[in-house]
Enzyme design. Structure first.
Site, PDB file in Angstrom:
ATOM      1  N   ASP A  19       0.881  -1.177   0.000  1.00  0.00           N
ATOM      2  CA  ASP A  19       0.000   0.000   0.000  1.00  0.00           C
ATOM      3  C   ASP A  19       0.916   1.225   0.000  1.00  0.00           C
ATOM      4  O   ASP A  19       2.134   1.099   0.143  1.00  0.00           O
ATOM      5  CB  ASP A  19      -0.887   0.004   1.257  1.00  0.00           C
ATOM      6  CG  ASP A  19      -1.809   1.217   1.312  1.00  0.00           C
ATOM      7  OD1 ASP A  19      -2.464   1.504   0.290  1.00  0.00           O
ATOM      8  OD2 ASP A  19      -1.863   1.899   2.349  1.00  0.00           O
ATOM      9  N   SER A  20       0.318   2.407  -0.123  1.00  0.00           N
ATOM     10  CA  SER A  20       1.123   3.627  -0.081  1.00  0.00           C
ATOM     11  C   SER A  20       1.662   3.912   1.321  1.00  0.00           C
ATOM     12  O   SER A  20       2.620   4.662   1.473  1.00  0.00           O
ATOM     13  CB  SER A  20       0.274   4.814  -0.531  1.00  0.00           C
ATOM     14  OG  SER A  20      -0.862   4.928   0.296  1.00  0.00           O
ATOM     15  N   TYR A  51      -1.080   8.018  -2.820  1.00  0.00           N
ATOM     16  CA  TYR A  51      -1.303   7.504  -4.181  1.00  0.00           C
ATOM     17  C   TYR A  51      -2.496   8.204  -4.853  1.00  0.00           C
ATOM     18  O   TYR A  51      -2.575   8.270  -6.076  1.00  0.00           O
ATOM     19  CB  TYR A  51      -1.611   6.000  -4.126  1.00  0.00           C
ATOM     20  CG  TYR A  51      -0.401   5.080  -4.106  1.00  0.00           C
ATOM     21  CD1 TYR A  51       0.903   5.561  -4.011  1.00  0.00           C
ATOM     22  CD2 TYR A  51      -0.587   3.686  -4.181  1.00  0.00           C
ATOM     23  CE1 TYR A  51       1.984   4.692  -3.987  1.00  0.00           C
ATOM     24  CE2 TYR A  51       0.499   2.809  -4.176  1.00  0.00           C
ATOM     25  CZ  TYR A  51       1.782   3.314  -4.072  1.00  0.00           C
ATOM     26  OH  TYR A  51       2.842   2.451  -4.064  1.00  0.00           O
ATOM     27  N   GLY A  52      -3.432   8.687  -4.023  1.00  0.00           N
ATOM     28  CA  GLY A  52      -4.711   9.169  -4.541  1.00  0.00           C
ATOM     29  C   GLY A  52      -4.656  10.329  -5.518  1.00  0.00           C
ATOM     30  O   GLY A  52      -5.593  10.550  -6.281  1.00  0.00           O
ATOM     31  N   CYS A  82      -4.490  -1.962  -1.502  1.00  0.00           N
ATOM     32  CA  CYS A  82      -4.637  -0.550  -1.845  1.00  0.00           C
ATOM     33  C   CYS A  82      -5.660  -0.447  -2.972  1.00  0.00           C
ATOM     34  O   CYS A  82      -5.476  -1.032  -4.049  1.00  0.00           O
ATOM     35  CB  CYS A  82      -3.292  -0.006  -2.310  1.00  0.00           C
ATOM     36  SG  CYS A  82      -3.414   1.659  -2.984  1.00  0.00           S
ATOM     37  N   THR A  84      -6.480   2.258  -4.657  1.00  0.00           N
ATOM     38  CA  THR A  84      -6.022   3.135  -5.736  1.00  0.00           C
ATOM     39  C   THR A  84      -5.162   2.368  -6.742  1.00  0.00           C
ATOM     40  O   THR A  84      -5.334   2.503  -7.964  1.00  0.00           O
ATOM     41  CB  THR A  84      -5.237   4.321  -5.141  1.00  0.00           C
ATOM     42  OG1 THR A  84      -6.028   4.918  -4.103  1.00  0.00           O
ATOM     43  CG2 THR A  84      -4.932   5.359  -6.195  1.00  0.00           C
ATOM     44  N   CYS A 192     -10.954   2.819   0.488  1.00  0.00           N
ATOM     45  CA  CYS A 192      -9.525   3.144   0.597  1.00  0.00           C
ATOM     46  C   CYS A 192      -9.095   2.477   1.899  1.00  0.00           C
ATOM     47  O   CYS A 192      -9.780   2.631   2.933  1.00  0.00           O
ATOM     48  CB  CYS A 192      -9.319   4.656   0.676  1.00  0.00           C
ATOM     49  SG  CYS A 192      -7.627   5.109   1.150  1.00  0.00           S
ATOM     50  N   THR A 193      -7.995   1.750   1.862  1.00  0.00           N
ATOM     51  CA  THR A 193      -7.633   0.959   3.050  1.00  0.00           C
ATOM     52  C   THR A 193      -7.220   1.829   4.242  1.00  0.00           C
ATOM     53  O   THR A 193      -7.089   1.327   5.356  1.00  0.00           O
ATOM     54  CB  THR A 193      -6.520  -0.060   2.720  1.00  0.00           C
ATOM     55  OG1 THR A 193      -5.433   0.624   2.079  1.00  0.00           O
ATOM     56  CG2 THR A 193      -7.040  -1.158   1.818  1.00  0.00           C
TER      57      THR A 193
HETATM   58  N1  DGL Z   1      -4.758   3.201   0.993  1.00  0.00           N
HETATM   59  C1  DGL Z   1      -4.761   3.368  -0.403  1.00  0.00           C
HETATM   60  C2  DGL Z   1      -6.072   3.034  -1.039  1.00  0.00           C
HETATM   61  O1  DGL Z   1      -6.690   2.077  -0.605  1.00  0.00           O
HETATM   62  C3  DGL Z   1      -4.020   4.562  -0.954  1.00  0.00           C
HETATM   63  C4  DGL Z   1      -4.365   5.899  -0.412  1.00  0.00           C
HETATM   64  C5  DGL Z   1      -3.440   7.004  -0.894  1.00  0.00           C
HETATM   65  O2  DGL Z   1      -2.228   6.849  -0.723  1.00  0.00           O
HETATM   66  O3  DGL Z   1      -3.936   8.002  -1.433  1.00  0.00           O
HETATM   67  O4  DGL Z   1      -6.506   3.648  -1.978  1.00  0.00           O
END
Ligand code: DGL
Length: 272
Positions: A19-20, A51-52, A82, A84, A192-193
């Site tokens: 994940d990020s 990541y978003g 993740c 995203t 989003c996790t």
């Molecule tokens: N936790 C991630 C997700 O499920 C990424 C969130 C991010 O870094 O913006 O989308």
């Protein structure tokens, strides 16, 4: 070599997660509980967080770097913990590796879309909402469903900085809930996790059971699928784990506490 002999060589290999940041630990923690004997690796890509707000090209690049790293670690499977990355990178990279890759959105959509709802809301990052993957995947299994996706660009930062009690952050959570309320959803997916970490703020304004954290459904899916592929470990002892980050190991440990007890400082890996 017969398939079962081949799998015997693979099934004691580790499962990689990424994940990020700390968000994917909401999936990882459940996996560790459900399959405690599996060896696991976790990669938090803090150098590229969030990541978003990244482009598809960037997200595909990050996913490839992490998957190549996991290839060198001889994993039997990788879990994209993740939304995203699952939304923007999975369909591009899915056939590039010889191990199984599990994306969160595509793995959970069938179960969630057939829970008997008429309207499903999704809170997710901008990149996930822009992809339209949640709507497409949910409607694939239930075309009658109405789906409304809302981007919550500040929420990942709120979680990663741990500032859940700041007034501005609380008001931002309320703002998106008010926006979603107009749609009158039967269920809201925390797409989003990172977002399950905000549960104690969300439940100040809406009933807890309105929200679905896909992590539980996701882990059940992975467990079943690994079993069907004869890839579950044969070991009967507690699995080993290694945690890696691409930046800020101390921050990762500090903000991971709500979901998972990270016992040692993650190893810093610079992928580029
Ligand atoms: N936790 C991630 C997700 O499920 C990424 C969130 C991010 O870094 O913006 O989308």
């Amino acid at each position: 070599m017969s398939t079962s002999n081949f799998n015997k060589k693979l099934n004691n290999r580790p499962v990689g997660f990424f994940d990020s940041g700390v968000g994917g630990l909401s999936v990882y923690a459940r996996f560790k509980k459900s399959l405690p004997c599996e060896d696991t690796l976790y990669f938090g890509d803090l150098a590229h967080l969030p990541y978003g707000d990244k482009t598809r090209e960037q997200l595909v690049g990050y996913a490839r770097e992490i998957l190549n790293f996991y290839k060198s670690k001889k994993v039997k499977a990788v879990v994209i913990a993740c939304n995203t990355s699952s939304a923007q990178a999975y369909d591009v990279i899915k056939d590039e590796y010889d191990f199984k890759i599990y994306p969160i959105i595509q793995s959970c959509a069938k179960v969630i879309s057939t829970l008997g709802d008429s309207k499903i809301g999704v809170f997710a990052t901008q990149a996930t909402v822009d992809s339209g993957v949640y709507t497409r995947e949910l409607k694939k299994y239930n075309p009658e469903l109405e789906v409304r996706e809302i981007a919550c660009p500040r929420w990942v930062n709120t979680v990663e900085t741990g500032k859940l009690d700041d007034e501005v952050n609380i008001l931002d959570v309320k703002k998106h809930l008010d926006e979603m309320n107009g749609f009158r959803p039967d269920r809201i997916i925390l797409g989003c996790t990172h977002y399950p970490y905000l549960m104690r703020v969300l439940e100040r304004f809406a009933p807890k059971d309105l929200f679905t954290d896909p992590a539980e459904i996701f882990v059940e899916f992975i467990k079943k699928d690994l079993g069907e592929r004869a890839l579950l470990t044969e070991k009967g002892t507690e699995g080993k784990e290694q945690i890696f980050v691409s930046a800020n190991p101390e921050n990762f440990v500090q903000h991971s506490k709500i979901f998972y007890d990270v016992k040692t400082l993650p190893e810093l890996i610079r992928l580029r």
